[in-house]
Design a protein around this motif. Sequence first.
Motif, mmCIF file in Angstrom:
data_model
loop_
_atom_site.group_PDB
_atom_site.id
_atom_site.type_symbol
_atom_site.label_atom_id
_atom_site.label_comp_id
_atom_site.label_asym_id
_atom_site.label_seq_id
_atom_site.Cartn_x
_atom_site.Cartn_y
_atom_site.Cartn_z
ATOM 1 N N ARG A 5 35.861 62.449 16.103
ATOM 2 C CA ARG A 5 35.443 62.710 14.726
ATOM 3 C C ARG A 5 34.443 63.858 14.707
ATOM 4 N NH1 ARG A 5 35.040 59.683 9.887
ATOM 5 N NH2 ARG A 5 33.368 60.427 8.544
ATOM 6 N N PRO A 6 34.673 64.880 13.883
ATOM 7 C CA PRO A 6 33.749 66.017 13.829
ATOM 8 C C PRO A 6 32.352 65.578 13.375
ATOM 9 C CG PRO A 6 35.824 66.556 12.746
ATOM 10 C CD PRO A 6 35.852 65.079 13.015
ATOM 11 N N THR A 7 31.348 66.115 14.016
ATOM 12 C CA THR A 7 29.959 65.842 13.636
ATOM 13 C C THR A 7 29.315 67.136 13.156
ATOM 14 O OG1 THR A 7 29.216 66.200 15.913
ATOM 15 C CG2 THR A 7 29.800 63.945 15.275
ATOM 16 N N ALA A 71 38.311 67.202 7.028
ATOM 17 C CA ALA A 71 39.573 67.001 6.307
ATOM 18 C C ALA A 71 40.760 67.181 7.250
ATOM 19 C CB ALA A 71 39.664 67.978 5.134
ATOM 20 N N ALA A 72 40.683 68.206 8.127
ATOM 21 C CA ALA A 72 41.771 68.421 9.077
ATOM 22 C C ALA A 72 41.885 67.248 10.044
ATOM 23 C CB ALA A 72 41.543 69.727 9.842
ATOM 24 N N TRP A 73 40.736 66.749 10.509
ATOM 25 C CA TRP A 73 40.744 65.599 11.426
ATOM 26 C C TRP A 73 41.308 64.363 10.742
ATOM 27 C CZ3 TRP A 73 38.085 60.913 11.137
ATOM 28 C CH2 TRP A 73 38.079 60.135 12.291
ATOM 29 N N THR A 74 40.916 64.136 9.487
ATOM 30 C CA THR A 74 41.432 62.981 8.747
ATOM 31 C C THR A 74 42.934 63.084 8.547
ATOM 32 O OG1 THR A 74 39.307 62.787 7.587
ATOM 33 C CG2 THR A 74 41.201 61.647 6.618
ATOM 34 N N GLU A 76 45.044 64.639 10.509
ATOM 35 C CA GLU A 76 45.689 64.383 11.791
ATOM 36 C C GLU A 76 45.719 62.889 12.091
ATOM 37 O OE1 GLU A 76 43.552 66.642 14.627
ATOM 38 O OE2 GLU A 76 44.302 68.590 13.931
ATOM 39 N N ARG A 77 44.610 62.194 11.777
ATOM 40 C CA ARG A 77 44.574 60.742 11.995
ATOM 41 C C ARG A 77 45.608 60.043 11.116
ATOM 42 N NH1 ARG A 77 41.300 57.959 15.731
ATOM 43 N NH2 ARG A 77 40.838 56.417 14.118
ATOM 44 N N ALA A 78 45.705 60.467 9.867
ATOM 45 C CA ALA A 78 46.677 59.855 8.966
ATOM 46 C C ALA A 78 48.105 60.112 9.449
ATOM 47 C CB ALA A 78 46.499 60.391 7.546
ATOM 48 N N ALA A 79 48.355 61.340 9.913
ATOM 49 C CA ALA A 79 49.690 61.660 10.422
ATOM 50 C C ALA A 79 50.012 60.830 11.661
ATOM 51 C CB ALA A 79 49.790 63.154 10.739
#
Length: 284
Positions: A5-7, A71-74, A76-79
């Motif tokens: 998760r990005p910090t 948003a990009a990380w979320t 990717e997680r959703a995908a």
Amino acid sequence: METGRPTWSSRAWPAAWVTLFLLVAALMTIGTQDPATRLLPLVVVGLAVLVSTWAVLRTRRERRAHEDRLAAWTGERAAQAERLRIAGDLHDLVSHGLGLITVRAAVATRLTGPDAAAEQASALADIEAVSRETTTELRRMLTVLRTPESAAALRPAESLADLPDIVAAARGAGLDATLELPALDGVSPGVQLTACAVVREALSNTARHAGPTSARVRVRRDGATVVVTAVDDGPADGWEPRPGAGHGLDGLRERVAAIGGVLDAGPDGPGFAVTARIPDGARP
């Protein structure tokens, strides 16, 4: 803890505070008694405003960049979660269909006696029907995956009313399966769908590992929990197990855990038992 998760932590304001501190320290050290330094406070104030403005703008840019990364990380997680869900659906579909075909064919090859030909013809008819149904479902799923905007009709979510058909399909594969299903009112759709998945996977495993044996399925309520149990009597005489990929129970355990339930699976005397305890959020 969610790995990857990005910090975000801004370095602008610490640098700004250090700069402001140095400006104030310089002002106190030099003083303003000398006529040449009387404009120094104005210079310090101006620099302080510039530094603060820079810190605010830099913090905003950093926050926007962080939000973009988040948003990009979320996404990717959703995908990834959607891919896992699709993989689970495909596993259920293929494992159940091919499992029934394999077991039905294996049972048919062992038939002897005067009625063997008729039984084998019936087995071939069952295999054809299951093959057609599985192929149709695979095409439907692949059509939806290829064209998300497609108007391809999706089947309604399974409910407890589908359990008799699931057990009947297992009987068609050679299992002597029975179902004990009292009237259960007010069970939430998610619990019903998961209960069907538990029964299907348990009977599919029984058919592959134990062959034409006896199995008993029971669904009951225990307070605010729906308990699903599937127990078999162990392998039929001379049966050689036909294991699958080995991910069925693991995926089922994750599916039950996702809605707060617990799945136990293990030997039960000569046979095998699968028990799912699923909390029903629809209950008061």
